[in-house]
Design an enzyme around this catalytic site. Structure first.
Site, PDB file in Angstrom:
ATOM      1  N   GLU A   1       0.824  -1.219   0.000  1.00 52.85           N
ATOM      2  CA  GLU A   1       0.000   0.000   0.000  1.00 52.85           C
ATOM      3  C   GLU A   1       0.850   1.258   0.000  1.00 52.85           C
ATOM      4  OE1 GLU A   1      -0.510  -2.642   1.960  1.00 52.85           O
ATOM      5  OE2 GLU A   1      -2.404  -3.403   1.159  1.00 52.85           O
TER       6      GLU A   1
ATOM      7  N   HIS B   1     -11.592  -5.419   8.576  1.00 51.60           N
ATOM      8  CA  HIS B   1     -12.373  -5.137   7.365  1.00 51.60           C
ATOM      9  C   HIS B   1     -13.626  -4.315   7.648  1.00 51.60           C
ATOM     10  CE1 HIS B   1      -9.862  -8.373   5.886  1.00 51.60           C
ATOM     11  NE2 HIS B   1     -10.308  -8.192   4.667  1.00 51.60           N
TER      12      HIS B   1
END
Lengths: 361, 325
Positions: free
Chosen positions: B60, B129
């Site tokens: 990322e 999540h």
């Protein structure tokens, strides 16, 4: 060259010894005497500026500054291949590269005096400002490399990091992205032996830093970074690979930070006089000067004349920076967004109102 | 007009901008060949090629950091963080570079790029999540942060984000990715960044929400209507910069404010709105402002998430208490 000096062989690439004698004729760079002489003068100027900046800091005329003293040949080698359209993505110890790219010394002073305006680089094309968070800038270079390739431009991006930065995740991500994408990027590690106080032997178990290129499937080389000719030749070869083969290259430039990490640091706490003396003998300017005087292209008198001339020039630019003027309140706010949002305007006006109240008291 | 889900609307916005501007590139983990784990980018690589819509290595910080470089060099990267919970390796790039490039070069270079990231709970997902961490981004000077709650806004906001000269964090309420359907124009249109939407006019209380919570809030409003309360509902759409005028104007009118978010309570978007209510509408307030949120706790695993997420009943309960105060 990348085969002969495969980092896995742990063989340092050098061309000139510490006495200024060429010991590796085969790999002398493609460079003429005038260019070499000019490079020496540029290095002298960069060193003069650097040493004077440290004393300005001691006089309280500039804030914290990271000295370059001892690392001039790394910048100078890259400067020999830099083109106007090439990009430079620096860390914070690349004085010679900034100047070669067209940054004004005055701007560098402005930055370290505490004006963002110093990072505008009015006359420099494709030069990014100092990057303080370690190794994060390398990814910007990989991204710029993608843009160069995407638009099929004839450009190369050069980026810099220290030996400590090779432990950061961003270093590895940047090499990986650049190599996966096959972009024209040259990564230069200025291995100056120390990350502040922490020496490179403890930073990694790799036998050298250039070897880290191997895992990413890219070319790499360990270069004597205090050897102007070796640095220049390595830069030429790396530029060719980047430009023509569209591949990234990793250069580990072995050098030594003669000064402190920054003006707030005291290196005598973590390294010995003997070690400093040992590296003094390998000083990049000393070596190139010996080469030039051996060839009767340079002498002490010329050196003294240039030293005086450069001193005046550095003083002139420093004084210009010192007289730059007030930092207007609006400048705190106005560069954050393309248009200043109402919330920022409101905060600025409220502060102005307070200032008026204070004045009237 | 076509019936679109949020997923389809985002895809459509990307399609329009990719078609219109050659400098737009879309990349991230699995976004190319597969079209993203939520299929948001489905079909775009086939249409625009792997130079423009592609899978990046799984890193990322690498995705955000390279996008900074591309943007500095004049491109317009629209990158995806696969889940907002995985964005943190890229957080250093966001806070240290994305947000600062324009200011530190005094406008010479910008990193005007778009970072898309699905966020939020309610889908019985694995750890990491389900969080709703928009406040982290709202706190960073130099960024804009938007969160759509409808397919129409998702499309219009994303087009505006891609056309913006500033970096935009575009957070996608994944719980309603496919749950909300709406007729949306096939043409290009913009939803202005920085403008909230007054979804429903009312006079008793101002309720402010955004993202997936809009749906639960609207259910609560149906209950409030039955109880005879007149509620003004504002969908923020933009988290930063907040539409102060619309929010404060509404609070001045109703005299009461309640915020709904699925994030932790402290230092959240609701806290900011209540600060606004105090600063801008203090003398109009007739009841203490109220925040309906998750808790200052880690988002529970699926068996516990019903405890955490505000429900329509809970939102209604707090509306009633505030109106009747």
């Amino acid at each position: 060259m990348f085969k002969e000096y495969d980092p896995l062989k742990d063989k340092l690439f050098s061309v000139m010894d510490k006495d200024g004698t060429i010991v590796n004729e085969k790999w002398m760079p493609d460079i003429d005497d005038n260019q070499t002489l000019q490079a020496y003068k540029d290095m002298l100027f960069a060193r003069k500026a650097d040493l004077m900046t440290v004393s300005f800091q001691r006089q309280g005329r500039i804030y914290t500054y990271p000295p370059n003293n001892g690392q001039e040949a790394v910048a100078s080698g890259i400067a020999q291949v830099l083109r106007e359209d090439d990009w430079v993505v620096p860390a914070y110890r690349e004085m010679g590269v900034w100047l070669a790219k067209g940054a004004m010394l005055k701007e560098i002073f402005l930055y370290f005096m505490g004006y963002e305006d110093g990072s505008r680089f009015e006359n420099a094309r494709h030069l990014l400002p100092v990057s303080v968070p370690i190794a994060s800038q390398l990814l910007h270079a990989a991204g710029i490399g993608y843009e160069i390739k995407y638009h099929q431009k004839d450009e190369v991006v050069y980026t810099f990091v220290g030996d400590g930065g090779t432990s950061e995740g961003d270093f590895h991500e940047a090499l990986n992205f650049a190599s996966v994408w096959k972009v024209p990027a040259v990564f230069v590690i200025q291995n100056n032996q120390y990350a502040i106080s922490f020496n490179v032997q403890n930073q990694t178990s790799s036998k050298n830093l250039a070897v880290k290129s191997v895992a990413y499937g890219m070319k790499g080389i360990q270069v004597d970074g205090n050897d102007f000719f070796a640095m220049t030749r390595a830069a030429q070869e790396a530029a060719r690979v980047a430009r023509e083969d569209q591949e990234p290259v990793l250069i580990e430039a072995l050098t030594y930070r003669k000064g402190a990490h920054t003006t707030s640091d005291d290196p005598s706490k973590y390294r010995t006089k003997e070690e400093e003396q040992e590296w003094e003998e390998k000083d990049p300017l000393k070596r190139l000067k010996l080469y030039l005087t051996n060839k009767e292209m340079w002498d002490d008198q010329q050196e003294e004349e240039h030293d005086q001339q450069y001193k005046k020039e550095v003083e002139r630019q420093f004084e210009e920076a010192e007289n730059y003027g007030e930092y207007p309140l609006e400048d705190v706010f106005k560069f954050h967004y393309s248009e200043m949002p109402d919330v920022l305007k409101k905060q600025m006006y409220a502060h102005e109102k307070y200032l008026k109240w204070k004045e009237g008291k | 007009m076509s019936v679109m889900t949020l997923v389809k609307a985002i895809n459509n916005a990307l399609d329009i901008k990719l078609n219109e501007n050659q400098d737009v590139v879309v990349y991230g983990e699995d976004v190319g060949y597969e079209g993203g784990v939520f299929r948001v980018t489905q079909g775009l690589q086939q249409k625009y090629g792997a130079q423009r819509v592609f899978d990046s290595p799984l890193a990322e910080s690498g995705i955000v950091g390279t996008a900074v470089g591309m943007a500095v060099a004049g491109m317009k990267p629209v990158i995806e963080m696969q889940f907002s919970g995985f964005a943190y390796p890229g957080f250093n790039q966001i806070i240290s570079h994305v947000s600062r490039m324009r200011n530190r070069t005094r406008g010479r270079y910008t990193s005007s790029l778009v970072i898309r990231m699905p966020y939020g709970g309610g889908i019985k997902a694995l750890e990491h999540h389900s969080e709703s961490m928009e406040a982290l981004y709202g706190h960073i000077p130099g960024l804009k942060v938007v969160i759509p709650s409808t397919p129409h806004d998702a499309k219009g906001l994303l087009i505006s984000a891609i056309e913006s000269q500033d970096p935009v964090i575009y957070m996608e309420p994944k719980r309603i990715y496919r749950a909300v359907k709406q007729e949306v124009s096939d043409d290009k249109f913009n939803v202005e960044i920085g403008k909230a939407n007054v979804v429903q006019q009312g006079k008793d209380i101002t309720v402010v929400s955004y993202g997936a919570m809009m749906r639960d809030t609207q259910k609560a409003l149906a209950m409030a209507k039955k109880a005879g309360f007149s509620v003004e509902l504002i969908d923020l759409r933009t988290i930063y910069p907040l539409d102060v005028e619309t929010i404060a104007g509404s609070i001045k009118k109703t005299g009461r404010v309640l915020t709904v978010a699925e994030a932790p309570t402290s230092f959240g978007i609701g806290s900011e709105i209540i600060a606004l209510a105090n600063e801008e509408a203090f003398l109009h307030l007739e009841a203490p402002p109220k925040r309906v949120t998750g808790f200052d706790t880690i988002f529970p695993l699926p068996q516990g998430e019903h405890h955490y997420l505000p429900t329509p009943e809970k939102i209604y309960y707090e509306i009633e208490r505030t109106v009747k105060f």
